[in-house]
Design an enzyme around this catalytic site. Structure first.
Site, mmCIF file in Angstrom:
data_model
loop_
_atom_site.group_PDB
_atom_site.id
_atom_site.type_symbol
_atom_site.label_atom_id
_atom_site.label_comp_id
_atom_site.label_asym_id
_atom_site.label_seq_id
_atom_site.Cartn_x
_atom_site.Cartn_y
_atom_site.Cartn_z
ATOM 1 C CG HIS A 1 16.577 32.182 22.215
ATOM 2 N ND1 HIS A 1 16.703 33.509 22.531
ATOM 3 C CD2 HIS A 1 15.299 31.819 22.511
ATOM 4 C CE1 HIS A 1 15.548 33.963 22.980
ATOM 5 N NE2 HIS A 1 14.677 32.948 22.984
ATOM 6 C CD GLU B 1 40.332 57.697 39.840
ATOM 7 O OE1 GLU B 1 41.287 58.280 39.295
ATOM 8 O OE2 GLU B 1 40.434 56.592 40.413
ATOM 9 C CB CYS C 1 46.886 36.069 40.750
ATOM 10 S SG CYS C 1 45.370 35.599 39.891
ATOM 11 N N GLY D 1 56.185 39.621 40.155
ATOM 12 C CA GLY D 1 54.914 40.309 40.300
ATOM 13 C C GLY D 1 55.011 41.747 40.770
ATOM 14 C CB SER D 2 52.994 44.342 41.010
ATOM 15 O OG SER D 2 51.685 43.782 40.997
ATOM 16 C CB ILE E 1 42.041 47.214 43.028
ATOM 17 C CG1 ILE E 1 42.992 46.311 42.243
ATOM 18 C CG2 ILE E 1 42.030 46.814 44.505
ATOM 19 C CD1 ILE E 1 44.446 46.454 42.646
ATOM 20 C CG ASP F 1 51.482 42.263 37.768
ATOM 21 O OD1 ASP F 1 51.019 41.998 36.642
ATOM 22 O OD2 ASP F 1 50.777 42.390 38.781
#
Length: 468
Positions: free
Chosen positions: A442, A201, A39, A142-143, A182, A310
């Site tokens: 505001h 995709e 990370c 992790g990964s 990602i 992960d």
């Protein structure tokens, strides 16, 4: 002899180490690379540093909207971009080291292998071995990037996010395999840097785990306003080297095929748990392709060995790993604490941002839960208009009786910050009426969240109230 050995100093491991030390444990933290893990060194932080560079570039491109003429032009210096990124990373890594030192955590550099419950062998860079012992072992390794079984993935120019973060020049043409978080973040970054970007995709929509309405709106914005080419329901069949040294990605949709010439192929098809070399098979620790199996205490099937983050394959987000680390060590010490996985915020840093918490509209339909939808457009938000960043929407999903929020989904400027208000409201189990009583400053972007909520109870002022 230590009370706890933690393997991996990423956002899960180092946070767990500090919390364990605060609770009185004697902690050893083993890390083979740099403190902060993926990370901090190769993921969240460097990506967001590049994202900010891209955002500044987008401001320059629209400078005349703000009455600023850049008559001398401007250019991108990737050497300075990388220097700034590394400076941010170095500062944070140093900070983690100081925190660990202050809390009395023993940091050991090397490759860890669990020999038995309570015993870990550490191999240093020079090949020397040592053994560390403790009552408990916590795996937080992790990964790693997942590489799909596609011919040509080993060619030069086919990279993962780790290599993408270290590029010394901007590719003229880049194909991004994967339209998840990602892939979409890098698509936005490289497009602003000047690359011609194509996203491929496999699923019917980008960000397939996000609310479909939000994902479609983002895809439309990225395509029409940013010029990013997005191909869904499409797969990459192979990558080959052309005679001129460039790459050619062969893609296939339902009724067509295409070959896309490019200078770089970025593989962003997800991540896999990092269990290699830990000795889990010999120990009999249960895991599968998704990750290490743990119970409500984050303990594996082998007593005294735990896992978080992960590597468990549950929710692969840095802040989840950190929270799991805290919960795991507190439960080791007898504290009654748990993590509500239904209220985990997630964000995509793109143009504009996306952030979400809770259930999507598709999940509510799937679970046969009745709901109402409240919306507020950033086009009516004063702060967003002053920022020249009024593209987007706040979408609120709530129970028909207005007693609870089911989910909040935001597409718009600083969505990753605004979503925290929704997380707090949902954790506090506030009714819509209670949320409506919160006075918002505001002009602020958070007013859009208030308006979306108010639209469901008939008291929105600057946006149409939802139909009952």
């Amino acid at each position: 002899m230590h009370d706890l050995i933690i393997i991996g100093a990423g956002p899960g491991g180092y946070v767990a180490a500090i919390r364990a030390a605060q609770l009185g444990m004697k902690v050893a933290l083993i890390e083979r690379e740099e403190l902060g893990g993926t990370c901090l060194n190769h993921g969240c932080i460097p990506t967001k540093a590049l994202y900010k560079n891209a955002q500044v570039l987008s401001y320059f491109k629209k400078s005349e909207t703000f009455g600023i003429h850049l008559d001398g032009g401007f250019s991108l210096d990737m050497d300075l971009v990388q220097q700034r990124k590394q400076s941010v990373v170095k500062t944070l890594v140093s900070g983690v080291g100081q925190l660990l030192k202050t809390n009395g955590v023993t940091v050991i550099k090397g490759e860890a292998r669990i020999l038995a419950p309570g015993r870990v062998e550490v191999t240093a860079a020079d090949g020397s071995n040592s053994t560390v012992e403790a009552a408990r072992i916590l795996i937080a390794t992790g990964s790693d990037s997942a590489m799909p079984p596609v011919p040509g993935m080993d060619l030069e120019g086919v990279i993962t996010s780790r290599e993408a973060l270290a590029l010394s020049s901007v590719p003229k043409r880049i194909v991004i395999v994967g339209g998840g978080v990602i892939g979409i973040e890098f698509a936005g970054i490289f497009k602003e840097f000047g690359a011609e970007v194509t996203v491929v995709e496999f699923m019917p929509a980008i960000l397939p785990l996000m609310d479909r309405d939000i994902a479609k709106r983002l895809a439309r914005t990225l395509t029409k306003q940013r010029g990013i080419r997005i191909l869904v329901d499409t797969r990459v069949e192979r990558v080959e080297k052309a005679s001129d040294g460039s790459l050619v990605a062969s893609i296939a949709a339902k009724d067509s095929t295409e070959q896309i010439a490019c200078d770089c192929v970025l593989v962003a098809t997800g991540r896999v748990s990092n269990v290699k070399g830990l000795g889990l098979d010999e120990l009999g620790v249960k895991y599968d392709r998704r990750g290490v199996k743990v119970d409500e205490n984050y303990e594996t099937n082998v007593k005294g060995i735990y896992a978080i983050g992960d590597v468990t394959g549950r929710v692969m987000l840095a802040h989840v790993a950190s929270e799991e680390g805290v919960v795991a060590v507190e439960r080791m010490m007898g504290h009654d604490r748990a993590l509500n996985y239904d209220l985990i915020p997630a964000a995509v840093f793109t143009f504009p941002d996306v952030a979400t918490v809770g259930l999507t509209e598709e999940q509510l339909v799937e679970r046969n839960i009745e709901y109402r939808v409240g919306k507020s457009m950033y086009a009516g938000n004063g702060k967003a208009l002053t920022m020249n960043d009024a593209e987007g929407i706040v979408k609120v999903l709530a129970s028909p009786d207005s007693s609870a929020l089911y989910g909040v989904h935001i597409l718009g400027p600083n969505a990753s910050d605004t979503i925290t208000e929704a997380v707090a409201a949902m954790n506090g189990m506030f009714t819509l009426e209670e949320i409506s009583r919160v006075v918002h400053g505001h002009p602020t972007l958070s007013e859009a969240f208030a308006e979306a909520v108010n639209s469901l109870i008939g008291c929105a002022i600057h946006t149409p109230n939802a139909r009952k």
